[in-house]
Motif scaffolding. Structure first.
Motif, PDB file in Angstrom:
ATOM      1  N   LEU A 101      -6.978  61.489 -88.612  1.00  0.00           N
ATOM      2  CA  LEU A 101      -5.851  62.378 -88.325  1.00  0.00           C
ATOM      3  C   LEU A 101      -4.587  61.910 -89.052  1.00  0.00           C
ATOM      4  N   ALA A 102      -4.421  60.591 -89.172  1.00  0.00           N
ATOM      5  CA  ALA A 102      -3.280  60.058 -89.906  1.00  0.00           C
ATOM      6  C   ALA A 102      -3.347  60.457 -91.373  1.00  0.00           C
ATOM      7  N   ALA A 107      -1.653  63.951 -95.907  1.00  0.00           N
ATOM      8  CA  ALA A 107      -1.960  64.983 -96.894  1.00  0.00           C
ATOM      9  C   ALA A 107      -1.149  66.250 -96.635  1.00  0.00           C
ATOM     10  N   LEU A 108      -0.956  66.595 -95.360  1.00  0.00           N
ATOM     11  CA  LEU A 108      -0.208  67.800 -95.007  1.00  0.00           C
ATOM     12  C   LEU A 108       1.245  67.697 -95.468  1.00  0.00           C
ATOM     13  N   GLU A 109       1.889  66.571 -95.169  1.00  0.00           N
ATOM     14  CA  GLU A 109       3.317  66.440 -95.483  1.00  0.00           C
ATOM     15  C   GLU A 109       3.557  66.237 -96.980  1.00  0.00           C
ATOM     16  N   VAL A 110       2.714  65.434 -97.611  1.00  0.00           N
ATOM     17  CA  VAL A 110       2.875  65.238 -99.052  1.00  0.00           C
ATOM     18  C   VAL A 110       2.569  66.544 -99.790  1.00  0.00           C
ATOM     19  N   GLY A 111       1.539  67.240 -99.334  1.00  0.00           N
ATOM     20  CA  GLY A 111       1.150  68.483 -99.990  1.00  0.00           C
ATOM     21  C   GLY A 111       2.142  69.614 -99.805  1.00  0.00           C
ATOM     22  N   ALA A 112       2.858  69.604 -98.665  1.00  0.00           N
ATOM     23  CA  ALA A 112       3.776  70.707 -98.359  1.00  0.00           C
ATOM     24  C   ALA A 112       5.121  70.569 -99.071  1.00  0.00           C
ATOM     25  N   ILE A 113       5.389  69.414 -99.678  1.00  0.00           N
ATOM     26  CA  ILE A 113       6.717  69.194-100.255  1.00  0.00           C
ATOM     27  C   ILE A 113       7.015  70.179-101.388  1.00  0.00           C
ATOM     28  N   GLU A 114       5.986  70.586-102.134  1.00  0.00           N
ATOM     29  CA  GLU A 114       6.222  71.547-103.218  1.00  0.00           C
ATOM     30  C   GLU A 114       6.686  72.890-102.664  1.00  0.00           C
ATOM     31  N   LEU A 115       6.052  73.346-101.581  1.00  0.00           N
ATOM     32  CA  LEU A 115       6.473  74.593-100.956  1.00  0.00           C
ATOM     33  C   LEU A 115       7.867  74.461-100.362  1.00  0.00           C
ATOM     34  N   ALA A 116       8.155  73.295 -99.793  1.00  0.00           N
ATOM     35  CA  ALA A 116       9.479  73.073 -99.210  1.00  0.00           C
ATOM     36  C   ALA A 116      10.569  73.188-100.271  1.00  0.00           C
ATOM     37  N   ILE A 117      10.337  72.589-101.423  1.00  0.00           N
ATOM     38  CA  ILE A 117      11.317  72.646-102.509  1.00  0.00           C
ATOM     39  C   ILE A 117      11.465  74.067-103.030  1.00  0.00           C
ATOM     40  N   LYS A 118      10.360  74.779-103.105  1.00  0.00           N
ATOM     41  CA  LYS A 118      10.398  76.146-103.612  1.00  0.00           C
ATOM     42  C   LYS A 118      11.173  77.070-102.683  1.00  0.00           C
ATOM     43  N   ARG A 223       5.337  60.050-100.396  1.00  0.00           N
ATOM     44  CA  ARG A 223       4.166  59.171-100.356  1.00  0.00           C
ATOM     45  C   ARG A 223       4.556  57.783 -99.853  1.00  0.00           C
ATOM     46  N   SER A 224       5.633  57.256-100.396  1.00  0.00           N
ATOM     47  CA  SER A 224       6.092  55.938 -99.991  1.00  0.00           C
ATOM     48  C   SER A 224       6.555  55.924 -98.541  1.00  0.00           C
ATOM     49  N   HIS A 225       7.225  56.985 -98.145  1.00  0.00           N
ATOM     50  CA  HIS A 225       7.772  57.090 -96.793  1.00  0.00           C
ATOM     51  C   HIS A 225       6.668  57.126 -95.741  1.00  0.00           C
ATOM     52  N   LEU A 226       5.526  57.730 -96.076  1.00  0.00           N
ATOM     53  CA  LEU A 226       4.449  57.911 -95.103  1.00  0.00           C
ATOM     54  C   LEU A 226       3.259  56.993 -95.334  1.00  0.00           C
ATOM     55  N   LYS A 227       3.409  55.996 -96.218  1.00  0.00           N
ATOM     56  CA  LYS A 227       2.243  55.170 -96.537  1.00  0.00           C
ATOM     57  C   LYS A 227       1.742  54.377 -95.337  1.00  0.00           C
ATOM     58  N   TYR A 228       2.586  54.187 -94.318  1.00  0.00           N
ATOM     59  CA  TYR A 228       2.151  53.478 -93.117  1.00  0.00           C
ATOM     60  C   TYR A 228       1.026  54.238 -92.414  1.00  0.00           C
ATOM     61  N   LEU A 229       0.934  55.561 -92.653  1.00  0.00           N
ATOM     62  CA  LEU A 229      -0.126  56.351 -92.041  1.00  0.00           C
ATOM     63  C   LEU A 229      -1.500  56.032 -92.626  1.00  0.00           C
ATOM     64  N   LEU A 230      -1.524  55.410 -93.793  1.00  0.00           N
ATOM     65  CA  LEU A 230      -2.784  55.065 -94.440  1.00  0.00           C
ATOM     66  C   LEU A 230      -3.310  53.706 -93.977  1.00  0.00           C
ATOM     67  N   ILE A 231      -2.535  53.030 -93.134  1.00  0.00           N
ATOM     68  CA  ILE A 231      -2.950  51.753 -92.563  1.00  0.00           C
ATOM     69  C   ILE A 231      -3.604  52.022 -91.222  1.00  0.00           C
ATOM     70  N   SER A 232      -4.747  51.430 -90.960  1.00  0.00           N
ATOM     71  CA  SER A 232      -5.466  51.688 -89.712  1.00  0.00           C
ATOM     72  C   SER A 232      -4.577  51.335 -88.523  1.00  0.00           C
ATOM     73  N   PRO A 233      -4.556  52.202 -87.497  1.00  0.00           N
ATOM     74  CA  PRO A 233      -3.764  51.912 -86.303  1.00  0.00           C
ATOM     75  C   PRO A 233      -4.356  50.745 -85.547  1.00  0.00           C
ATOM     76  N   PRO A 234      -3.548  50.072 -84.739  1.00  0.00           N
ATOM     77  CA  PRO A 234      -4.069  48.931 -83.971  1.00  0.00           C
ATOM     78  C   PRO A 234      -5.053  49.382 -82.912  1.00  0.00           C
ATOM     79  N   GLU A 235      -5.985  48.500 -82.556  1.00  0.00           N
ATOM     80  CA  GLU A 235      -6.944  48.794 -81.497  1.00  0.00           C
ATOM     81  C   GLU A 235      -6.190  48.904 -80.169  1.00  0.00           C
TER      82      GLU A 235
END
Length: 237
Positions: A101-102, A107-118, A223-235
């Motif tokens: 889900l992370a 992917a959702l936020e990085v992918g939507a940035i082009e539409l946001a700018i447009k 991408r840099s702002h949300l890279k923490y989402l690519l790190i596995s969450p703690p147990e």
């Protein structure tokens, strides 16, 4: 159409629910149209009433059918965000699913940035800049943590609203709420100064890139702002 009762119950239920779902989605039903009763389904597909009831329950859980006493079943056109809201707590029970889900949120936020700018209006960009400034003012004050989290949520929510898609914005809102308590390292009571400075800079850089309609720069910062989402969450304990 006949479904043999010699097959395992779960298989019969799943098969029948898929047949009914396909039938509903292939026909031109409008929201609220009457469908069939459980008894009629059991007879038409040659299954037991129990199998018909279990198949109907599956489709009711998905929001495709609604049962009405003494009237039968109504066809519904479910709201995908509402369906997701009901499913997310179950999907996020394991670290593996939470990580999936992370990645989806990333992917959702990085992918939507082009539409946001447009599609971003000047008013929205001004609001985004104001939120970046508010975040800066609360970033280093421990007692302002709830406000900081709320400002961060509003900041990201506004960017997704800029996309012009209410579905994208609503999905992001659900995911952002889910992850507020799943990645505590990002939202510790007092962030390290270098982390704080980086997040503050990223907010202002995103505003600048959107204002300049610079898709690649905005995407890189996001991408840099949300890279923490690519790190596995703690147990969870």
């Amino acid at each position: 159409m006949t479904l043999t009762n010699k097959a395992p119950t779960n298989s019969l239920t799943l098969d029948l629910s898929e047949r009914i779902r396909h039938r509903i989605q292939s026909a031109e039903f409008t929201d609220g149209d009457f469908f069939l009763t459980e008894a009629e389904l059991a007879e038409e597909y040659n299954v037991s009433r129990r199998i018909a009831r279990e198949a109907v329950n599956r489709l009711c859980a998905l929001g495709l059918l609604e049962g009405r006493k003494r009237k039968g079943l109504l066809v519904r056109h479910p709201d995908p965000v509402e369906v997701w809201a009901n499913c997310l707590p179950s999907l996020a029970r394991s670290p593996e699913k939470l990580a999936d889900l992370a990645h989806f949120r990333y992917a959702l936020e990085v992918g939507a940035i082009e539409l946001a700018i447009k599609n971003a209006s000047e008013e929205q960009i001004t609001q985004l800049a104001a939120l970046a400034e508010e975040f800066k003012q609360t970033a280093r004050t421990p007692e302002d943590r709830p406000q900081r989290i709320e400002i961060e949520r509003q900041f990201h929510g506004l960017i997704l609203q800029m996309s012009g898609s209410s579905l994208i914005a609503d999905m992001q809102k659900l995911l952002a709420t889910l992850f507020e308590n799943s990645y505590p390292a990002r939202e510790s009571p007092v962030l390290e100064d270098d982390v704080n400075d980086r997040i503050i800079w990223q907010h202002f850089e995103l505003v600048s890139a959107i204002q300049d309609r610079d898709v690649e720069r905005a995407r890189s910062v996001m991408r840099s702002h949300l890279k923490y989402l690519l790190i596995s969450p703690p147990e969870s304990n």
